[in-house]
Design an enzyme around this catalytic site. Structure first.
Site: not given
Length: 355
Positions: A118, A259, A289
């Site tokens: 990520c 993020h 996500n």
């Protein structure tokens, strides 16, 4: 200009792409054994996008890169570099960036992948920044974060099925005037935590096979508590380090881009360290996500919505599996942003030219 007197390197244009299928909490919840309300209250995610069976990471990434090129006014064949950040590549080899290069017509670019989960887009931006700064004649690089997580999610596992989704976001980097662009990158890794989030099988340690499939080792495995603790610790540390390094206070930062693993958790940590709610740009509630695409998607969305004034100070903070983390201070230079999804376009920011 940077300290050497040469132009800085910043964002010339941004583009995003989300696949057409949208899944709400009422669809995702029952297979995972939870209610739609449970998902909303604990994660803040209300919907997420899922790629079609025929769509791979490169398809999403290519659409985002083309949108970013259009926004920047830079034709794909003028790109000198294409860097793709992903944890869900089309295949183990070749690099997904090579697929993106072919799909976009970036025939004159060098193409390579960066794998930092990520955190990947920021790691890839650092690679592209260094490439442009040190390669004679190189002017433009496309940096795309992309994930096709739905291909690797166990729909019955509530800790992952309600969070992970698909999408891509890209930026075209190049020379910018004045003191604009990226100001230093702070990156870090701690491989001792690599087991907290991973897809165990499909690589050289556990090759694909009947046993690994039966054991569900090709799905995302995550220790939710360990990941929560990591984010709770690393996010404040990244902010504090960046502010101290640049001699700034919280009020000196116009936008915080992070993020987007869990909007509820992000808001709680941001509130604890004093980040004003209106300066923390959250998009994970509508995307879930999307891994390496999360931070650049939030940045592109903020730009497209007119939330980033020219010369705005933007602090980008990322954290992900590996464990990995990073931050950069970005002075925004009015780049255009184009948000897209399959078959339609959402927002167009005011046009600008880029050489």
């Amino acid at each position: 200009m940077n300290r050497s007197g040469s132009p800085g390197i910043g964002v010339l244009g941004m583009g995003t792409h989300l696949p057409a299928t949208v899944r709400g909490n009422h669809e995702v919840g029952p297979p995972a054994g939870v209610s739609a309300t449970w998902i909303t209250e604990r994660t803040g995610v209300t919907e997420r996008h899922r790629a079609a069976p025929h769509e791979a990471a490169s398809d999403l990434a290519a659409a985002a890169v083309l949108a970013a090129c259009e926004a920047a006014g830079v034709a794909p064949d003028r790109l000198d570099l294409v860097v793709a950040a992903t944890s869900t590549p089309d295949e183990l080899g070749p690099a997904t960036a090579c697929r993106v290069q072919a799909l976009t017509g970036a025939t004159n670019a060098v193409a390579l992948d960066v794998s930092a989960a990520c955190s990947g887009w920021l790691f890839a931006a650092k690679v592209a920044h260094a490439w442009l700064a040190t390669t004679p004649g190189a002017r433009h690089a496309a940096v795309v974060g992309v994930e096709a997580y739905s291909k690797f999610v166990d729909p019955t596992h509530r800790g992952t099925a309600v969070l992970f989704a698909d999408g891509a976001a890209a930026a075209v980097l190049g020379p910018v005037d004045g003191d604009g662009g990226f100001h230093d990158f702070h990156l870090g890794s701690d491989g001792r935590g690599a087991h907290h989030v991973l897809i165990p099988a499909g690589g050289s340690r556990i090759p694909a096979g009947t046993a690994s499939l039966d054991a569900g080792l090709h799905h995302i495995h995550m220790d939710g508590r360990a990941v929560r603790d990591f984010i709770t610790e690393i996010f404040p540390r990244l902010v504090e380090h960046a502010l101290t390094h640049h001699g700034l206070g919280l009020d000196d930062v116009d936008a915080f881009i992070t993020h987007q693993p869990n909007p509820v958790l992000l808001r709680a940590v941001a509130d604890r360290i004093g980040i004003p709610a209106e300066r923390l740009h959250i998009t994970g509630d509508l995307t879930g996500n999307i891994g390496a695409a999360s931070a650049p998607f939030a940045l592109a969305d903020a730009a497209a919505r007119g939330l980033l004034a020219d010369r705005a100070r933007v602090l980008v903070c990322v954290f992900g599996a590996g464990l990995t983390w990073g931050s950069t201070l970005l002075t925004w230079t009015g780049a255009r942003s184009l948000l897209t999804w399959t078959g339609a376009r959402s927002l167009r920011a005011p046009a600008r030219s880029a050489d």
